[in-house]
Design an enzyme around this catalytic site. Structure first.
Site, PDB file in Angstrom:
ATOM      1  CD  GLN A 145      71.445  24.647 -39.550  1.00 61.65           C
ATOM      2  OE1 GLN A 145      70.647  24.320 -40.425  1.00 61.65           O
ATOM      3  NE2 GLN A 145      71.451  25.838 -38.997  1.00 61.65           N
ATOM      4  CE  LYS A 146      72.567  14.794 -33.615  1.00 60.59           C
ATOM      5  NZ  LYS A 146      73.868  14.145 -33.676  1.00 60.59           N
ATOM      6  N   GLY A 184      68.240  11.276 -41.685  1.00 59.13           N
ATOM      7  CA  GLY A 184      68.969  12.552 -41.693  1.00 59.13           C
ATOM      8  C   GLY A 184      69.994  12.591 -42.817  1.00 59.13           C
ATOM      9  CG  HIS A 185      73.403   9.988 -42.794  1.00 57.54           C
ATOM     10  ND1 HIS A 185      73.089   9.122 -41.761  1.00 57.54           N
ATOM     11  CD2 HIS A 185      74.569  10.575 -42.450  1.00 57.54           C
ATOM     12  CE1 HIS A 185      74.028   9.189 -40.842  1.00 57.54           C
ATOM     13  NE2 HIS A 185      74.937  10.059 -41.223  1.00 57.54           N
TER      14      HIS A 185
END
Ligand code: PAF
Length: 281
Positions: free
Chosen positions: A149-150, A32-33
């Site tokens: 956006q998480k 994700g990062h």
């Protein structure tokens, strides 16, 4: 000598061409990062900007009973991953470097946005986030910054921070990256045991069910409250301890009604691990 009368003109005159695109993190990086870094890389490409990431586990945003001490610190691996994803520079200050004296000046986001949802269960969390991000912005002086956006509410708080303080920074939202079974990637997934990991995608499944029920209508306050209560009860029956499952307006995260664009947000504990997720409806 130029005499400038507007903020855009002032900024255009002051902005060097090489302010970087910035991705703040707390480390323990996952895909994700790295997706945020790649997004930053793309945003940086046209104008030849650099991509800067920070790694700093920010004590100010952890409550006294939260996981500050056990939050995973994996700097060496993180630096390798960042280099592989196209990051140009990593800023990884220790506490003494970022907080050389007690941080008694803080940024206080409005209660209407910051004391609800996450903020209701993690008092002071968004003050800690807004304060460190403001400080990191002063350190890095970015042209743009990318946030996942998480952490939907965090994104809204930081968009408000940039807007209200007229910071000359573009905020870019990074789509949530998920495992094949739907679980949103998170550093805290590492706390889950095998059985919990198998159960964890049910949080996203609950949000999908809640979103579908909302779309089906009627989109009234009473029906929303009923759907939220049912969604929480269903998760509780599977062994979760939900903090909230809530349908909100995307723009300001107030309870939604009617056809206003909505987002479903959830936080729930599975064993010792607290997971959050969201889904735009
Ligand atoms: O989302 C995070 O990892 C953190 O809240 C942030 C934005 C890096 C601030 O510490």
């Amino acid at each position: 000598m130029p005499l400038l009368g507007t903020l855009p003109a002032l900024r255009a005159a002051l902005a060097g061409p090489l302010r970087p695109v910035f991705v703040p993190t707390m480390g323990n990086l996952h895909e994700g990062h790295l997706a945020l870094i790649r997004q930053a890389r793309e945003a940086a490409a046209d104008q030849g900007r650099a991509v800067v990431a920070s790694i700093f586990v920010n004590r100010l945003q952890f409550g006294p009973n939260e996981d500050f001490d056990r939050y995973p610190r994996t700097l060496e691996r993180d630096v390798e991953l960042l280099a592989g994803a196209g990051c140009d520079l990593v800023f990884a200050p220790d506490e003494a470097a970022l907080y050389p004296e007690p941080q008694v000046y803080t940024v206080q986001p409005p209660a209407a946005l910051a004391d609800i949802l996450e903020g209701a269960f993690r008092p002071g969390f968004f003050t800690g986030v807004a304060t460190v991000v403001m400080k990191l912005f002063q350190c890095v002086q970015p042209h743009a910054a990318v946030f996942g956006q998480k952490d939907y509410q965090q994104l809204r708080v930081l968009q408000g921070l940039v807007r209200q303080f007229a910071l000359p920074i573009e905020v870019l939202a990074g789509p949530t990256v998920r495992a094949a079974d739907g679980l949103a990637l998170s550093s805290r997934n590492g706390y889950l045991d095998e059985a919990e990991r198998a159960e964890a995608p049910q949080l996203q499944a609950a949000l999908q069910a809640l979103a579908a029920a909302w779309r089906a209508g009627p989109r009234t306050a009473a029906h929303r409250e009923q759907l939220e209560a049912e969604a929480a009860a269903a998760l509780r029956a599977r062994g979760w301890q939900p903090d909230y499952l809530s349908l909100r307006r995307r723009e300001d995260l107030q309870p939604v009604e009617g056809d206003t664009p909505a987002v479903a947000l959830a936080a729930a504990r599975l064993g010792r691990t607290r997971l959050i997720d969201n889904l735009e409806v």
